[in-house]
Enzyme design. Structure first.
Site, PDB file in Angstrom:
ATOM      1  N   THR A 517       0.843  -1.193   0.000  1.00  0.00           N
ATOM      2  CA  THR A 517       0.000   0.000   0.000  1.00  0.00           C
ATOM      3  C   THR A 517       0.874   1.237   0.000  1.00  0.00           C
ATOM      4  O   THR A 517       1.744   1.401   0.857  1.00  0.00           O
ATOM      5  CB  THR A 517      -0.978   0.011   1.201  1.00  0.00           C
ATOM      6  OG1 THR A 517      -1.721   1.238   1.201  1.00  0.00           O
ATOM      7  CG2 THR A 517      -0.250  -0.135   2.520  1.00  0.00           C
ATOM      8  N   HIS A 574       1.642 -11.403  14.330  1.00  0.00           N
ATOM      9  CA  HIS A 574       2.627 -11.898  15.289  1.00  0.00           C
ATOM     10  C   HIS A 574       2.390 -13.366  15.660  1.00  0.00           C
ATOM     11  O   HIS A 574       3.225 -13.976  16.342  1.00  0.00           O
ATOM     12  CB  HIS A 574       2.598 -11.035  16.555  1.00  0.00           C
ATOM     13  CG  HIS A 574       3.930 -10.918  17.236  1.00  0.00           C
ATOM     14  ND1 HIS A 574       4.942 -11.831  17.059  1.00  0.00           N
ATOM     15  CD2 HIS A 574       4.424  -9.979  18.087  1.00  0.00           C
ATOM     16  CE1 HIS A 574       5.984 -11.485  17.775  1.00  0.00           C
ATOM     17  NE2 HIS A 574       5.705 -10.355  18.410  1.00  0.00           N
TER      18      HIS A 574
END
Length: 604
Positions: A517, A574
């Site tokens: 992005t 994560h």
């Protein structure tokens, strides 16, 4: 006979759609394949064409209501069901005595069946010079298609690559061109019939093949024997009357409207221009053509012309037979934009010198409360779901792209001449990212906690976040790891253009494994992007800015110098990507960009 308009399937996993806008209202006259309404789904926004010509007698699903695939949306009735019912009855009443004086239909039955029996030997005799047209595969997962409209009839002459028919699938609506030049000898699949990919649609004979026109006439009597009550010829006669009725713009045309019914029967040639006239306006356009007098154009081209304010009657098509193509509309829009900008450039420059910069005008949305669009509601739901599903964390690095900036400035004109697209910083970022994904597979993976598995993808399918008026959309560049710098630049420009002009297919926005992005395109230094599920990482690229930086010179030691700098922010899941994995990935990207060794990719 009333025809039901149903919600089509617009994607593999699509089960429902929302009606965003009705382009026609109850009582309006519609033509076959004319855009009837706009529908929004989780995959794509699109127009739904009318399956038949007639009058929109009833709207079942209102705007902003959601209906399941297959549900009835509206009902199309015969042309005489509304508005023009009274005039339509008069010709019908006059025809009955004429039909009564003719011999009984039973006497015609043997004549109708005999030519039908001769059609098969004729086709067999020409089999050595015929070409079979088959249903093509129009998408990865497409297995069947529906013939929505034949643009040619049996006996017509066709050119190679000339549009022959229109086909609709659960992915896209498109035209099928003729594979060869010749004569359309036989139509195997009728309109509104669905067949599998590879099924035979039609048979095309060699140019000048005889007997082509006769089968088309023979098929008509055969149908009349099975259904004796309708006589196919009278129905088109009342059609010219509804066409001028809906929206007449000129007073003289309205005054003449009642009279043409009688002369139309006596002089068909004189009535032809009326039947071919515009349905929306009779005001003359440029070159004496009426606003809608552009022949048949696809719904896609018609919508594009409406969006850009292009009058189709002023265009000369570059397609087969003078057909207006998408590129014709885009070229006309670009010329109009340039013409409008040229006169305004000089006054604007003079005004800028004499006047201080004006404050930005307040947005008209201030103080308003509006309903969320379907696209905005979908984005909101998916962003919240992404944060709830995965444990997201962002790591940022600073990269010196001075070498890339100098190389880009040196090669951008040659690159534009060679590849036809501008060379921005984004292809460099994309190339460095996909190369790093091969070295760090955990960043290019997906996790399934329920199954207790992690999948390390063997290809880099790069999602490119594109800012549009409707919201953020992420089309996918498949196998981006196989492309060089020029290939990535062209693919990025292509998906961005098709996204902003609403030309994406459902398959174009699925299957991504990693997303890029460009938040710097609007001046942001960096942000913390949200992961596009089910991916595990997304890379945000900030604005490239020049600022004073401490650099180590071999001769002078540490000095302060202006450098082109950029921040790269990696948000990652994560649950599968650790902080050290993210840092290693970003370091690989950084080293590739700071090295600046892209001369080979640019042909230098």
């Amino acid at each position: 006979m009333p025809v039901s308009v149903t919600m089509p399937r617009l994607g593999e996993s699509v089960t429902e759609g929302t009606v965003t806008r009705w382009l026609k209202q109850e009582g309006d006259q519609v033509e076959a394949d004319e855009p009837l309404l706009e529908v929004s789904t989780d995959k794509v926004d699109t127009e739904i064409p009318s399956p038949a010509a007639g009058v929109l007698t009833r709207i079942v699903v209102q705007e902003d209501e959601t209906a399941e695939v297959g549900a009835e949306l509206a009902v199309i009735g015969d042309a005489g069901d509304a508005g023009g019912a009274a005039p339509a009855e008069e010709p019908a009443a006059e025809e009955e005595p004429a039909q009564a004086e003719e011999p009984a239909p039973a006497a015609e039955a043997p004549q109708a069946e005999e030519p039908k029996a001769e059609a098969a030997p004729a086709a067999e005799a020409a089999s050595g010079e015929t070409t079979s047209l088959k249903m093509p595969a129009l998408g990865e997962s497409v297995t069947e298609g529906t013939v929505t409209r034949w643009l040619k009839q049996v006996g017509d002459t066709v050119e190679a690559d000339e549009p022959l028919l229109e086909v609709s699938t659960d992915k896209v609506d498109t035209e099928i061109p003729s594979p060869v030049a010749g004569t359309l000898l036989e139509i195997k699949v009728a309109e509104d019939e669905t067949v599998e990919v590879g099924a035979e649609l039609a048979v095309i004979g060699a140019p000048g093949a005889g007997g082509g026109a006769q089968p088309a006439q023979q098929a008509q009597p055969a149908q009349q024997v099975e259904q004796p009550q309708p006589k196919a010829e009278p129905k088109p006669e009342p059609k010219p009357e509804p066409k001028p009725e809906p929206k007449q713009a000129a007073a003289p045309a309205q005054a003449a409207a009642p009279a043409p019914a009688q002369p139309a029967q006596a002089k068909p040639a004189a009535a032809a221009p009326v039947a071919a006239g515009p349905a929306t306006s009779v005001e003359p356009g440029v070159n004496g053509k009426a606003e809608g007098d552009a022949g048949y154009v696809t719904p896609l081209v018609r919508k594009l012309a409406s969006e850009h304010g292009v009058n189709l009657a002023t265009l000369s098509g570059t397609g087969v037979g003078g057909r207006i193509r998408k590129q014709d509309v885009l070229d006309a829009a670009a010329k109009a934009k340039q013409a409008a900008a040229a006169p305004a450039a000089a006054p604007a420059a003079a005004a800028a010198e004499s006047k201080p910069a004006a404050k930005a005008a307040p947005s008209p949305l201030r103080g308003q409360t509006q309903k969320l669009t379907r696209m905005r509601a979908l984005i909101a739901r998916r962003m919240v779901e992404s944060l709830q599903v995965s444990a997201q964390l962002t790591t940022v690095v600073e990269v010196d792209v001075t070498k890339v900036a100098k190389l880009r400035a040196k090669a951008k004109q040659q690159f534009l001449d060679t590849h036809g697209v501008k060379l921005s910083f984004l292809p460099f970022f994309a190339l460095a990212a996909v190369e790093a994904l091969r070295v760090h597979p955990s960043v290019n993976s997906s996790i399934d906690l329920e199954a207790g598995t992690v999948t390390y993808h063997d290809a880099e399918h790069l999602g490119m976040a594109v800012d549009t008026e409707k919201g953020l959309i992420v089309p996918v560049i498949r196998n981006a790891g196989d492309l060089n710098l020029g290939g990535l630049a062209k693919r990025i420009a292509d998906v961005a253009e098709r996204t902003r002009t609403n030309k994406l297919n459902p398959d174009d926005i699925t299957g991504g494994t990693f997303t890029l992005t460009n938040t710097g395109s609007r001046g942001a230094l960096f942000d913390t992007p949200i992961i596009n599920q089910p991916q595990v990482a997304i890379l945000g690229t900030g604005a490239v800015v020049k600022r004073a930086v401490v650099v180590n010179d071999p001769e002078l030691g540490e000095i302060i110098a202006p450098r082109s700098m950029v921040y790269l922010a990696l948000s990652y899941d994560h649950r599968i990507v650790d902080g050290a994995d993210a840092a290693r990935f970003l370091t690989t990207v950084k080293e590739r960009l700071e090295g600046g060794n892209f001369e080979a990719d640019l042909g230098l």
